[in-house]
Design a protein around this motif. Sequence first.
Motif, PDB file in Angstrom:
ATOM      1  N   GLY A 145       0.880  -1.387   0.017  1.00 10.80           N
ATOM      2  CA  GLY A 145      -0.120   0.089   0.118  1.00 10.80           C
ATOM      3  C   GLY A 145       0.930   1.298  -0.157  1.00 10.80           C
ATOM      4  N   GLU A 146       2.089   1.176  -0.044  1.00 11.81           N
ATOM      5  CA  GLU A 146       3.158   2.336   0.103  1.00 11.81           C
ATOM      6  C   GLU A 146       2.594   3.266  -1.208  1.00 11.81           C
ATOM      7  OE1 GLU A 146       6.873   0.179  -0.368  1.00 11.81           O
ATOM      8  OE2 GLU A 146       7.559   1.888  -1.529  1.00 11.81           O
ATOM      9  N   LEU A 147       2.279   3.035  -2.284  1.00 14.55           N
ATOM     10  CA  LEU A 147       1.847   3.674  -3.324  1.00 14.55           C
ATOM     11  C   LEU A 147       0.610   3.837  -3.604  1.00 14.55           C
ATOM     12  CD1 LEU A 147       4.705   2.495  -6.031  1.00 14.55           C
ATOM     13  CD2 LEU A 147       4.999   4.420  -4.539  1.00 14.55           C
ATOM     14  N   GLY A 148      -0.221   3.707  -2.582  1.00 23.39           N
ATOM     15  CA  GLY A 148      -1.750   3.647  -2.767  1.00 23.39           C
ATOM     16  C   GLY A 148      -2.338   2.760  -3.555  1.00 23.39           C
ATOM     17  N   ALA A 149      -3.471   2.772  -4.124  1.00 26.36           N
ATOM     18  CA  ALA A 149      -4.052   1.793  -5.031  1.00 26.36           C
ATOM     19  C   ALA A 149      -3.579   1.903  -6.227  1.00 26.36           C
ATOM     20  CB  ALA A 149      -5.595   2.203  -4.779  1.00 26.36           C
ATOM     21  N   VAL A 249       3.200  -0.061 -13.437  1.00 24.66           N
ATOM     22  CA  VAL A 249       1.656  -0.088 -12.761  1.00 24.66           C
ATOM     23  C   VAL A 249       1.772   1.594 -12.283  1.00 24.66           C
ATOM     24  CG1 VAL A 249       0.870  -0.620 -10.343  1.00 24.66           C
ATOM     25  CG2 VAL A 249       2.522  -2.165 -11.398  1.00 24.66           C
ATOM     26  N   ARG A 250       0.367   2.132 -12.376  1.00 23.65           N
ATOM     27  CA  ARG A 250       0.338   3.573 -12.131  1.00 23.65           C
ATOM     28  C   ARG A 250      -0.548   3.407 -10.956  1.00 23.65           C
ATOM     29  NH1 ARG A 250       3.863   4.860 -16.106  1.00 23.65           N
ATOM     30  NH2 ARG A 250       3.258   3.981 -18.321  1.00 23.65           N
ATOM     31  N   ALA A 251       0.004   4.063  -9.918  1.00 24.31           N
ATOM     32  CA  ALA A 251      -1.030   4.100  -8.852  1.00 24.31           C
ATOM     33  C   ALA A 251      -1.097   5.435  -7.937  1.00 24.31           C
ATOM     34  CB  ALA A 251      -0.112   3.139  -7.596  1.00 24.31           C
ATOM     35  N   GLU A 252      -2.008   5.706  -7.192  1.00 23.97           N
ATOM     36  CA  GLU A 252      -2.166   7.089  -6.552  1.00 23.97           C
ATOM     37  C   GLU A 252      -1.023   7.754  -6.275  1.00 23.97           C
ATOM     38  OE1 GLU A 252      -6.337   6.467  -4.196  1.00 23.97           O
ATOM     39  OE2 GLU A 252      -4.527   4.825  -3.613  1.00 23.97           O
TER      40      GLU A 252
END
Length: 348
Positions: A145-149, A249-252
């Motif tokens: 979860g360190e990069l969010g969803a 991966v593109r995260a929040e």
Amino acid sequence: QRVGFAIVGLGRLSLEQILPAFAECKKARAVALVSGSPEKAKLVAAQHGISDSAVYDYQDFDRIADNPQIQAVYVVLPNGMHREYVTRAAKAGKHVLCEKPMANNSAEARDMIAACDQAGVKLMIAYRCQYEPYNRETIQRMRSGELGAARFIEATNTQVMGPADQWRFKKALAGGGALPDIGLYCLNTARAITGEEPVEVFARIFNPDGDPRYREVEETIGFMLRFPSGTIANCSSSYGAHESKDLRVRAEKGWINLENAFAYEGQELRVAHREGKAESIERLRLPQRNQFALEIDHMATCVKENRVPHTPGQEGLQDHIVMEALYESARTMAPVSLAAVGELDATR
Ligand code: NAD
């Protein structure tokens, strides 16, 4: 004491990757070979310190039951032969490591799981990327979860194929084309990153006109997977595009770029983090490890410690269920809902 493996099928993967990887294993050793050509098998056996008496052919394969040195069998045959040899290995009382894709379809995969359950042996599918350190790091970072969803996963696995006289172009032996062979890595990794099962999928297939290789199996497939928490995976796989095997991966709160994600080596990982208004880009260097050796050692550990493998038969079955939905989507040119089918096991 190392766990003894019999290698079934001495094709390219066995000769170039798997047998050499045993030299880097810490918990496993190759103790037997199964091949249709005794001359080749004896030569290979001598190269790897395997005794002549531990060379079997496909007819006398079942005699492995009498060899206590063999604790596990690694099935490295064309996909359409996996079910038969996994089932025979289980009946001989041996644990089984089976190459990907698990089988030609989900019905065969279910038979294989049942055969191994009935015989009380372990079944692991050889998803090497799930044992490869850079892929593991990517999966672990997204799960932490360190990069969010994750909003998007973009996974590509393409390569250019040779001439038509290969089992990979025959549906009975391969099950399909680029999707089960190499697109599978995009699908399996998207499932591993999200830790979820897709609820809706969409696919389009392209085959070049008049190319005899693509009469029975697909050359090119683009597909989208929608996961319950909202992540969308866009995946591309082809036998007709220059080699590229990358994952994004593109995260929040950042992104992850893994170059050569699905290759045997050469992974390069960059992770971007947003911290307030600033962005930092981390370039990770992990120790180079042979992913085949890590995968084989994992199976050996599971045998020694009586553990369920990280990628058991159920993992291969899930991918077959999703691939069947992808083929249905390509055929009907419409999205296919998997939640409605109610097939997917949500216990992962
Ligand atoms: P290959 O064609 O090089 O070897 C296949 C072997 O099966 C050969 O030794 C061949 O003689 C034998 N065989 C027995 N009966 C056969 C038949 N009826 N038709 C064709 N071959 C027959 O294939 P490969 O590339 O070594 O692939 C073997 C398996 O490994 C496949 O399931 C494939 O998907 C998998 N694989 C996995 C990876 C990976 O990275 N994990 C890479 C390549 C292949």
